[in-house]
Scaffold this motif. Structure first.
Motif, PDB file in Angstrom:
ATOM      1  N   GLY A 268      -0.603   6.530   0.346  1.00  0.00           N
ATOM      2  CA  GLY A 268      -1.810   7.343   0.366  1.00  0.00           C
ATOM      3  C   GLY A 268      -2.846   6.633  -0.458  1.00  0.00           C
TER       4      GLY A 268
ATOM      5  N   HIS B 295      -8.246   0.033   9.035  1.00  0.00           N
ATOM      6  CA  HIS B 295      -7.208   0.585   8.146  1.00  0.00           C
ATOM      7  C   HIS B 295      -7.457   2.087   8.035  1.00  0.00           C
TER       8      HIS B 295
ATOM      9  N   ASN C 280      -0.939   6.498   5.104  1.00  0.00           N
ATOM     10  CA  ASN C 280      -1.491   5.523   6.031  1.00  0.00           C
ATOM     11  C   ASN C 280      -1.044   5.875   7.451  1.00  0.00           C
TER      12      ASN C 280
ATOM     13  N   ASP D  81       0.840  -1.205   0.000  1.00  0.00           N
ATOM     14  CA  ASP D  81       0.000   0.000   0.000  1.00  0.00           C
ATOM     15  C   ASP D  81       0.873   1.253   0.000  1.00  0.00           C
TER      16      ASP D  81
ATOM     17  N   HIS E 170      -6.307   6.206   7.634  1.00  0.00           N
ATOM     18  CA  HIS E 170      -5.380   7.181   7.055  1.00  0.00           C
ATOM     19  C   HIS E 170      -5.405   8.437   7.921  1.00  0.00           C
TER      20      HIS E 170
HETATM   21 MG    MG Z   1      -4.023   2.628   2.907  1.00  0.00          MG
END
Ligand code: MG
Length: 317
Positions: free
Chosen positions: A257, A225, A267, A33, A227
């Motif tokens: 991102g 998860h 993240n 990611d 951000h």
């Molecule tokens: Mg992510």
């Protein structure tokens, strides 16, 4: 394979309501990611060293790469080479993202044992990211998950835009729960709820987790998860832990991102998460100094400082 091998907290008693889990499984997403948003292709040997150092720092789940079509994400075109060159540490899981059946074919040829699929929580994001409607995505994922489970693979489902969508705005909780249930019913063992653009706040996190629980999907099946776009990632994580979640996604150094959400900063940084867990007395198994060193090293490879507050605080160069 035991429930513990699957990352489920089988030996950890469930927390008291409003309490904290004794142990958290950190699902490290930096190599996939994080790096997928880097324009400049990172050399294979740097990726392999990054993976090696993350496992050495004590991370037990390291999402390694994605078998996405190389034209979509050139950064991860070397997925098979990464898997072939991986210095696998015993006890560490190395899941890979698999977007479709062709990706699954490539992953199986590379000998993976863990995969994740990436579903959209909204109609617009499904059309933009998967090139098909919200309902049609499940038909695409059905043979992917079915074949993977038949091959003995562990499958995780990501659900994105759970807490807000840049085109649709707020996302109805019932829609999120329905989509999550469909992914679990396909055969995913764990569902990761993604705040893809980083707009969630703790009360919303509690409401979404309560809605899943009320629908018969307990926090033990869920991961979060977050951000840090609006600085809420740690607050949201704490809310999720108090609601009984014990699997948390994060990215070493805060790499990454979302290419579909311009404003989405990185993240949640694994170091920031580890610092909080240490303070709360929640076990995680990670050596923070070794991890921060790794992120500082990776930041030098990428030519810019890590956005992680904890990395900045701990590393003076
Ligand atoms: Mg992510």
């Amino acid at each position: 394979m035991s429930a513990l091998d699957l990352g489920l907290p089988a030996t950890v008693p469930p927390p008291e309501p409003g309490g904290l889990p004794a142990e958290v499984t950190i699902w490290e997403v930096g190599p996939r990611d994080g790096l997928q948003n880097e324009r400049e292709v990172v050399p294979l040997e740097v990726k392999l060293e990054f993976l090696h150092r993350l496992a050495e720092a004590g991370l037990r789940v390291v999402e390694t790469t994605s078998f996405v079509h190389p034209d979509w994400v050139p950064q991860l075109a070397d997925a098979a080479d990464v898997l072939a060159g991986l210095d696998r540490r015993p006890g560490v899981r190395y899941p890979v993202l698999v977007p479709n059946e062709r990706g699954l074919d490539r992953a199986l040829r590379a000998g993976v044992t863990d995969i994740a699929i990436f579903a959209a929580g909204t109609e617009t994001f499904s059309r933009r990211n998967l090139n098909r409607g919200f309902d049609a995505q499940f038909a695409m994922f059905e043979p992917v998950v079915g074949r993977a489970v038949a091959e003995g693979l562990a499958v995780r489902g990501y659900l994105s835009m759970v807490f807000g969508d840049p085109w649709e705005g707020p996302v109805p909780v019932e829609q999120v729960v329905t989509a999550g249930r469909r992914l679990l019913e396909l055969g995913c063992e764990q569902l990761s709820l993604g705040d893809t653009i980083g707009v969630a706040t703790p009360g919303q996190v509690e409401a979404v987790l309560r809605a899943f629980d009320a629908a018969g999907i307990p926090p033990a099946r869920l991961a979060v998860h977050f951000h840090d776009t609006y600085g809420q990632a740690l607050a949201n994580t704490a809310a999720a832990l108090r609601a009984g979640v014990s699997a948390v996604d994060s990215s070493a150094g805060g790499l990454g991102g979302c290419p579909y959400a311009k404003s989405a900063t990185g993240n949640l940084a694994t170091e920031d998460l580890v610092w909080m867990l240490d303070g709360l007395g929640v076990r995680h198994g990670v050596d923070l100094a070794a991890l921060a060193d790794t992120s500082a090293w990776m930041a030098r490879q990428l030519g810019r400082p890590s956005p992680s507050r904890v990395v900045k605080a701990l590393i003076s160069d």
